[in-house]
Design a protein around this motif. Structure first.
Motif, PDB file in Angstrom:
ATOM      1  N   PRO A 133      66.094  60.742  33.097  1.00  0.00           N
ATOM      2  CA  PRO A 133      66.818  61.767  33.447  1.00  0.00           C
ATOM      3  C   PRO A 133      67.829  61.747  34.758  1.00  0.00           C
ATOM      4  O   PRO A 133      69.250  62.390  34.591  1.00  0.00           O
ATOM      5  N   ASP A 134      67.252  61.081  36.321  1.00  0.00           N
ATOM      6  CA  ASP A 134      67.651  61.178  36.472  1.00  0.00           C
ATOM      7  C   ASP A 134      68.740  58.809  36.823  1.00  0.00           C
ATOM      8  O   ASP A 134      68.906  58.940  37.770  1.00  0.00           O
ATOM      9  N   PHE A 135      69.019  58.525  36.337  1.00  0.00           N
ATOM     10  CA  PHE A 135      69.164  57.156  35.646  1.00  0.00           C
ATOM     11  C   PHE A 135      70.566  57.324  35.638  1.00  0.00           C
ATOM     12  O   PHE A 135      71.116  57.536  34.946  1.00  0.00           O
ATOM     13  N   PHE A 136      71.466  57.061  36.693  1.00  0.00           N
ATOM     14  CA  PHE A 136      72.423  57.961  36.952  1.00  0.00           C
ATOM     15  C   PHE A 136      73.797  56.536  36.497  1.00  0.00           C
ATOM     16  O   PHE A 136      74.920  56.650  35.384  1.00  0.00           O
ATOM     17  N   LYS A 137      72.981  55.411  36.253  1.00  0.00           N
ATOM     18  CA  LYS A 137      74.133  54.384  35.362  1.00  0.00           C
ATOM     19  C   LYS A 137      73.727  54.754  33.376  1.00  0.00           C
ATOM     20  O   LYS A 137      74.960  54.022  33.114  1.00  0.00           O
ATOM     21  N   ALA A 141      74.290  59.595  41.747  1.00  0.00           N
ATOM     22  CA  ALA A 141      74.917  58.702  42.991  1.00  0.00           C
ATOM     23  C   ALA A 141      76.070  59.224  43.797  1.00  0.00           C
ATOM     24  O   ALA A 141      76.609  58.551  42.901  1.00  0.00           O
ATOM     25  N   PRO A 142      75.652  59.759  45.109  1.00  0.00           N
ATOM     26  CA  PRO A 142      77.355  60.138  45.264  1.00  0.00           C
ATOM     27  C   PRO A 142      77.542  59.289  46.255  1.00  0.00           C
ATOM     28  O   PRO A 142      78.589  59.314  46.965  1.00  0.00           O
ATOM     29  N   ASN A 143      76.637  57.697  46.876  1.00  0.00           N
ATOM     30  CA  ASN A 143      77.391  57.214  47.085  1.00  0.00           C
ATOM     31  C   ASN A 143      77.933  55.423  46.702  1.00  0.00           C
ATOM     32  O   ASN A 143      78.697  54.553  47.011  1.00  0.00           O
ATOM     33  N   ASP A 144      77.863  55.960  45.326  1.00  0.00           N
ATOM     34  CA  ASP A 144      78.376  54.918  44.345  1.00  0.00           C
ATOM     35  C   ASP A 144      80.225  54.711  43.805  1.00  0.00           C
ATOM     36  O   ASP A 144      80.164  55.668  43.959  1.00  0.00           O
ATOM     37  N   SER A 145      80.552  53.646  44.508  1.00  0.00           N
ATOM     38  CA  SER A 145      82.048  54.202  44.718  1.00  0.00           C
ATOM     39  C   SER A 145      82.409  53.317  43.212  1.00  0.00           C
ATOM     40  O   SER A 145      84.120  54.495  42.818  1.00  0.00           O
ATOM     41  N   ASP A 146      81.740  52.830  42.507  1.00  0.00           N
ATOM     42  CA  ASP A 146      82.596  52.488  40.579  1.00  0.00           C
ATOM     43  C   ASP A 146      83.006  54.370  39.936  1.00  0.00           C
ATOM     44  O   ASP A 146      83.677  54.502  39.569  1.00  0.00           O
ATOM     45  N   MET A 165      88.165  57.967  47.646  1.00  0.00           N
ATOM     46  CA  MET A 165      86.760  56.845  47.923  1.00  0.00           C
ATOM     47  C   MET A 165      87.262  55.460  47.908  1.00  0.00           C
ATOM     48  O   MET A 165      86.989  54.719  48.432  1.00  0.00           O
ATOM     49  N   VAL A 166      88.875  55.155  47.888  1.00  0.00           N
ATOM     50  CA  VAL A 166      89.484  53.642  49.294  1.00  0.00           C
ATOM     51  C   VAL A 166      89.045  54.551  50.890  1.00  0.00           C
ATOM     52  O   VAL A 166      88.216  53.770  51.257  1.00  0.00           O
ATOM     53  N   GLU A 187      85.385  48.602  50.722  1.00  0.00           N
ATOM     54  CA  GLU A 187      84.812  46.933  50.484  1.00  0.00           C
ATOM     55  C   GLU A 187      84.956  47.214  48.479  1.00  0.00           C
ATOM     56  O   GLU A 187      84.424  46.178  48.249  1.00  0.00           O
ATOM     57  N   SER A 188      85.256  48.202  48.335  1.00  0.00           N
ATOM     58  CA  SER A 188      84.618  48.478  46.441  1.00  0.00           C
ATOM     59  C   SER A 188      86.105  47.848  46.304  1.00  0.00           C
ATOM     60  O   SER A 188      86.987  47.154  46.620  1.00  0.00           O
ATOM     61  N   GLN A 189      85.237  47.189  44.878  1.00  0.00           N
ATOM     62  CA  GLN A 189      86.377  45.958  44.123  1.00  0.00           C
ATOM     63  C   GLN A 189      87.628  47.061  43.738  1.00  0.00           C
ATOM     64  O   GLN A 189      88.704  46.866  43.323  1.00  0.00           O
ATOM     65  N   PHE A 190      87.440  48.311  43.973  1.00  0.00           N
ATOM     66  CA  PHE A 190      88.694  49.785  43.723  1.00  0.00           C
ATOM     67  C   PHE A 190      89.775  49.308  44.673  1.00  0.00           C
ATOM     68  O   PHE A 190      90.956  50.072  44.450  1.00  0.00           O
ATOM     69  N   ALA A 191      89.253  49.241  45.454  1.00  0.00           N
ATOM     70  CA  ALA A 191      90.136  49.703  46.571  1.00  0.00           C
ATOM     71  C   ALA A 191      91.674  48.910  47.182  1.00  0.00           C
ATOM     72  O   ALA A 191      91.799  47.996  46.849  1.00  0.00           O
TER      73      ALA A 191
END
Length: 79
Positions: free
Chosen positions: A6-10, A39-44, A69-70, A75-79
């Protein structure tokens, strides 16, 4: 997968994306919120959360989340 781990954030993120593609934005929001808690550190996840708020007509909140987020993840692909 969620019953086994249940903790599998993906898994939550993928369910959110699935609901997003089906244009069920309220359901997507539920899964993205759970994913970001795990997963509070996942930019996606933040990118998806910002997008979903915009889709729900909450443009100001969506933009705020995306801007944050930016700043946090330049370094995020969304930035």
């Amino acid at each position: 997968m969620l019953k086994i781990k249940p903790d599998f954030f993906k898994a939550y993120q993928n369910f959110g994306i699935s609901w997003l593609f089906q244009e069920n934005h309220k359901e997507a929001l539920i899964y993205f919120r759970r994913a970001v808690l795990l997963a509070p550190n996942d930019s996606d996840i933040y990118a998806n959360l910002g997008i979903i708020h915009q889709k729900l007509g909450q443009a100001a909140l969506g933009t705020l989340i995306l801007n944050r987020m930016v700043k946090l993840y330049p370094e995020s692909q969304f930035a």
